[in-house]
Motif scaffolding. Structure first.
Motif, PDB file in Angstrom:
ATOM      1  N   ILE A  60      92.806  56.567  26.663  1.00 33.59           N
ATOM      2  CA  ILE A  60      93.050  56.564  25.221  1.00 33.59           C
ATOM      3  C   ILE A  60      92.081  57.531  24.560  1.00 33.59           C
ATOM      4  O   ILE A  60      90.856  57.368  24.684  1.00 33.59           O
ATOM      5  CB  ILE A  60      92.880  55.152  24.623  1.00 33.59           C
ATOM      6  N   GLN A  61      92.616  58.526  23.881  1.00 37.89           N
ATOM      7  CA  GLN A  61      91.812  59.488  23.135  1.00 37.89           C
ATOM      8  C   GLN A  61      90.733  60.114  24.003  1.00 37.89           C
ATOM      9  O   GLN A  61      89.575  60.269  23.601  1.00 37.89           O
ATOM     10  CB  GLN A  61      91.196  58.821  21.898  1.00 37.89           C
ATOM     11  N   GLY A  62      91.123  60.477  25.217  1.00 34.98           N
ATOM     12  CA  GLY A  62      90.202  61.143  26.128  1.00 34.98           C
ATOM     13  C   GLY A  62      89.186  60.239  26.787  1.00 34.98           C
ATOM     14  O   GLY A  62      88.278  60.728  27.466  1.00 34.98           O
ATOM     15  N   LYS A  63      89.288  58.932  26.612  1.00 33.97           N
ATOM     16  CA  LYS A  63      88.356  57.986  27.218  1.00 33.97           C
ATOM     17  C   LYS A  63      89.108  57.038  28.144  1.00 33.97           C
ATOM     18  O   LYS A  63      90.283  56.750  27.931  1.00 33.97           O
ATOM     19  CB  LYS A  63      87.631  57.162  26.158  1.00 33.97           C
ATOM     20  N   GLN A  64      88.390  56.586  29.163  1.00 33.96           N
ATOM     21  CA  GLN A  64      88.936  55.522  29.998  1.00 33.96           C
ATOM     22  C   GLN A  64      88.523  54.185  29.385  1.00 33.96           C
ATOM     23  O   GLN A  64      87.334  53.908  29.226  1.00 33.96           O
ATOM     24  CB  GLN A  64      88.420  55.635  31.434  1.00 33.96           C
ATOM     25  N   ALA A  65      89.519  53.385  29.049  1.00 27.62           N
ATOM     26  CA  ALA A  65      89.259  52.110  28.391  1.00 27.62           C
ATOM     27  C   ALA A  65      89.953  51.001  29.155  1.00 27.62           C
ATOM     28  O   ALA A  65      91.067  51.179  29.666  1.00 27.62           O
ATOM     29  CB  ALA A  65      89.747  52.137  26.949  1.00 27.62           C
ATOM     30  N   LEU A  66      89.286  49.872  29.238  1.00 27.04           N
ATOM     31  CA  LEU A  66      89.894  48.679  29.818  1.00 27.04           C
ATOM     32  C   LEU A  66      90.410  47.825  28.667  1.00 27.04           C
ATOM     33  O   LEU A  66      89.641  47.388  27.807  1.00 27.04           O
ATOM     34  CB  LEU A  66      88.869  47.892  30.647  1.00 27.04           C
ATOM     35  N   LEU A  67      91.715  47.608  28.642  1.00 26.69           N
ATOM     36  CA  LEU A  67      92.349  46.871  27.543  1.00 26.69           C
ATOM     37  C   LEU A  67      92.828  45.527  28.076  1.00 26.69           C
ATOM     38  O   LEU A  67      93.510  45.473  29.107  1.00 26.69           O
ATOM     39  CB  LEU A  67      93.505  47.686  26.979  1.00 26.69           C
ATOM     40  N   ALA A  68      92.493  44.460  27.357  1.00 26.89           N
ATOM     41  CA  ALA A  68      92.836  43.111  27.820  1.00 26.89           C
ATOM     42  C   ALA A  68      93.259  42.254  26.642  1.00 26.89           C
ATOM     43  O   ALA A  68      92.859  42.482  25.497  1.00 26.89           O
ATOM     44  CB  ALA A  68      91.656  42.467  28.542  1.00 26.89           C
ATOM     45  N   CYS A  69      94.098  41.257  26.934  1.00 30.60           N
ATOM     46  CA  CYS A  69      94.495  40.258  25.946  1.00 30.60           C
ATOM     47  C   CYS A  69      93.497  39.108  25.998  1.00 30.60           C
ATOM     48  O   CYS A  69      93.152  38.610  27.076  1.00 30.60           O
ATOM     49  CB  CYS A  69      95.907  39.758  26.249  1.00 30.60           C
ATOM     50  N   ALA A  70      93.009  38.701  24.834  1.00 30.84           N
ATOM     51  CA  ALA A  70      91.994  37.644  24.800  1.00 30.84           C
ATOM     52  C   ALA A  70      92.547  36.303  25.271  1.00 30.84           C
ATOM     53  O   ALA A  70      91.788  35.464  25.780  1.00 30.84           O
ATOM     54  CB  ALA A  70      91.440  37.508  23.386  1.00 30.84           C
ATOM     55  N   GLN A  71      93.846  36.062  25.088  1.00 26.36           N
ATOM     56  CA  GLN A  71      94.496  34.814  25.492  1.00 26.36           C
ATOM     57  C   GLN A  71      93.775  33.591  24.905  1.00 26.36           C
ATOM     58  O   GLN A  71      93.472  32.632  25.612  1.00 26.36           O
ATOM     59  CB  GLN A  71      94.557  34.709  27.019  1.00 26.36           C
ATOM     60  N   LEU A  72      93.527  33.647  23.608  1.00 24.49           N
ATOM     61  CA  LEU A  72      92.885  32.542  22.898  1.00 24.49           C
ATOM     62  C   LEU A  72      93.879  31.917  21.928  1.00 24.49           C
ATOM     63  O   LEU A  72      94.705  32.626  21.344  1.00 24.49           O
ATOM     64  CB  LEU A  72      91.654  33.032  22.128  1.00 24.49           C
ATOM     65  N   PRO A  73      93.811  30.605  21.702  1.00 25.36           N
ATOM     66  CA  PRO A  73      94.676  29.976  20.696  1.00 25.36           C
ATOM     67  C   PRO A  73      94.324  30.463  19.293  1.00 25.36           C
ATOM     68  O   PRO A  73      93.269  31.057  19.059  1.00 25.36           O
ATOM     69  CB  PRO A  73      94.383  28.475  20.869  1.00 25.36           C
TER      70      PRO A  73
END
Length: 278
Positions: free
Chosen positions: A120-133
């Motif tokens: 993303i935008q020239g960066k390596q990013a780890l994207l995750a879903c918080a999975q919180l209520p």
């Protein structure tokens, strides 16, 4: 999701009656102030009210359709986030990353149990879903665990999606390397709702949910929603105007109450969508 079950048919009819009365009062008061207290001013106000009601009726279908589309997107987005809480982590991360990368023009590289590695935008990013209520905030422990996952995958930054916010200690922890950004629950609802609006079957299933009694906290929260400030201002000015015109003493008290509610609605912080930047 329970909030959508609080509105009753009586509330809708009362809002309709209130808006109609506001139009009638505004039309008559305008001509009374313009021409003075005379019968011609009252008749002109009634004629203007009839024209406004005709215009309102002609645009009703379009307004109802726009309102239905917004409601379907809102409900669909909330249902999608509710489903993410119970999904297997890899699938929830993938669906959240799919929405965010499309918005940011990013590219998904690899799906993992801890998140989805993206460019993303020239960066390596780890994207995750918080999975919180709903209502749950990210803690410092959640941020630290996610930062360890980012370091393990060689990501320069991390993005956690769908949480209500961060605690104070979590905000301090998120500044450390690798920095963790948070996309709020409201923002993810907007993205998910645009991609997955609620279907007729989902709306029927929502209507069949068991209603719970309204508590004072829920009623107060509905009364002080920021978007109601304009209605309170209109009702307050209308009642104060009726007091000035008629001199009746029972108008100022509810008028001042409406203006006080308007001020309280304005004082509450509004949830605005933050820009999607890293």
């Amino acid at each position: 999701m329970q909030d959508y079950l609080q509105r009753t048919r009586l509330a809708g009819r009362m809002d309709e009656a209130g808006s109609t009365l506001a139009l009638l009062t505004g039309s008559v008061v305008f001509f009374l102030l313009l021409w003075g207290v005379r019968i011609t001013a009252v008749l002109a106000g009634i004629a203007a009210f009839a024209l406004l009601m005709l215009l309102r009726a002609r645009t009703r279908d379009r307004r109802l359709q726009n309102r239905e589309d917004r409601l379907r997107r809102q409900i669909g987005g909330e249902m999608k986030l509710e489903a993410w809480v119970l999904m297997p982590p890899r699938r929830a991360h993938f669906e959240a990353a799919l929405l965010v990368t499309q918005t940011l023009n990013g590219q998904m590289l690899r799906a993992l149990d801890t998140g989805v590695l993206c460019a993303i935008q020239g960066k390596q990013a780890l994207l995750a879903c918080a999975q919180l209520p709903a209502g749950e905030k990210l803690t410092a422990r959640d941020i630290a665990a996610f930062q360890r996952a980012c370091l393990a995958e060689g990501a320069e930054t991390g993005v956690l999606c769908g949480a209500e916010g961060l605690t104070d200690t979590a905000k301090q922890q998120s500044i450390l390397y690798p920095r963790v950004h948070s996309l709020s629950r409201a923002r993810m609802i907007a993205l998910a709702g645009a991609a997955f609006p609620a279907t007729d079957a989902q709306l029927v299933a929502l209507g069949k949910r068991k209603r719970t009694p309204e508590h004072a906290k829920i009623v107060l929260r509905c009364m002080l929603e920021p978007h109601r400030a304009r209605q309170y201002l209109l009702y307050g000015l209308m009642l104060c105007g009726l007091y000035i015109i008629t001199g009746q003493r029972f108008y100022p008290l509810p008028g001042c109450a409406c203006l006080l509610l308007m001020a309280l609605c304005r004082a509450l912080p509004s949830k605005e969508h933050e820009p999607l930047t890293l």
